[in-house]
Design a protein around this motif. Structure first.
Motif, PDB file in Angstrom:
ATOM      1  N   GLU A   7      44.003  36.920  34.489  1.00 25.96           N
ATOM      2  CA  GLU A   7      45.110  37.868  34.548  1.00 25.96           C
ATOM      3  C   GLU A   7      46.054  37.466  35.674  1.00 25.96           C
ATOM      4  N   THR A   9      49.457  38.744  37.676  1.00 32.12           N
ATOM      5  CA  THR A   9      50.297  39.911  37.933  1.00 32.12           C
ATOM      6  C   THR A   9      51.495  39.460  38.754  1.00 32.12           C
ATOM      7  N   SER A  28      50.602  46.143  47.317  1.00 33.40           N
ATOM      8  CA  SER A  28      49.871  47.410  47.318  1.00 33.40           C
ATOM      9  C   SER A  28      50.107  48.221  46.048  1.00 33.40           C
ATOM     10  N   VAL A  30      50.042  47.094  43.099  1.00 28.55           N
ATOM     11  CA  VAL A  30      49.201  46.587  42.009  1.00 28.55           C
ATOM     12  C   VAL A  30      48.053  47.550  41.741  1.00 28.55           C
ATOM     13  N   GLY A  31      47.475  48.126  42.790  1.00 27.99           N
ATOM     14  CA  GLY A  31      46.482  49.181  42.625  1.00 27.99           C
ATOM     15  C   GLY A  31      45.090  48.731  42.195  1.00 27.99           C
ATOM     16  N   ARG A  32      44.804  47.461  42.300  1.00 27.59           N
ATOM     17  CA  ARG A  32      43.464  46.959  41.982  1.00 27.59           C
ATOM     18  C   ARG A  32      43.205  45.728  42.844  1.00 27.59           C
ATOM     19  N   PRO A  33      41.960  45.283  42.933  1.00 25.59           N
ATOM     20  CA  PRO A  33      41.669  44.118  43.774  1.00 25.59           C
ATOM     21  C   PRO A  33      42.441  42.876  43.331  1.00 25.59           C
ATOM     22  N   ILE A  34      42.845  42.083  44.307  1.00 23.68           N
ATOM     23  CA  ILE A  34      43.595  40.861  44.042  1.00 23.68           C
ATOM     24  C   ILE A  34      42.771  39.691  44.562  1.00 23.68           C
ATOM     25  N   ASP A  35      42.418  38.778  43.672  1.00 28.00           N
ATOM     26  CA  ASP A  35      41.605  37.624  44.053  1.00 28.00           C
ATOM     27  C   ASP A  35      42.397  36.591  44.843  1.00 28.00           C
ATOM     28  N   CYS A  58      42.791  40.869  49.976  1.00 28.71           N
ATOM     29  CA  CYS A  58      42.970  39.844  48.942  1.00 28.71           C
ATOM     30  C   CYS A  58      42.094  38.637  49.267  1.00 28.71           C
TER      31      CYS A  58
END
Length: 71
Positions: A7, A9, A28, A30-35, A58
């Motif tokens: 995915e 973003t 911030s 995005v609202g979900r964990p970012i790898d 992140c």
């Protein structure tokens, strides 16, 4: 957006849509964990971006930016 089974973003404070995909104004939002973050901003903005990524936990940041010599 899915790219090679992952995915992707998009984040851009000046756009709502890029390449037909929705865009978030900042990490911030995005609202979900970012790898991982791939940053394509100038040196001045890159520092703020890295700080935001660190605050959000992140996984890592890759920066392609110009302007570090001038800064």
């Amino acid at each position: 957006m899915l790219e090679a089974g992952r995915e992707v973003t998009l984040v851009n404070p000046r756009r709502e849509i890029l390449y037909g995909q929705p865009v978030f104004p900042d990490l911030s939002a995005v609202g979900r964990p970012i790898d991982a973050v791939l940053s394509l901003v100038n040196a001045e903005r890159a520092v703020d971006l890295v700080e935001e990524a660190a605050e959000l936990g992140c996984g890592g940041v890759v920066i392609a930016a110009g302007g570090f010599v001038e800064a």
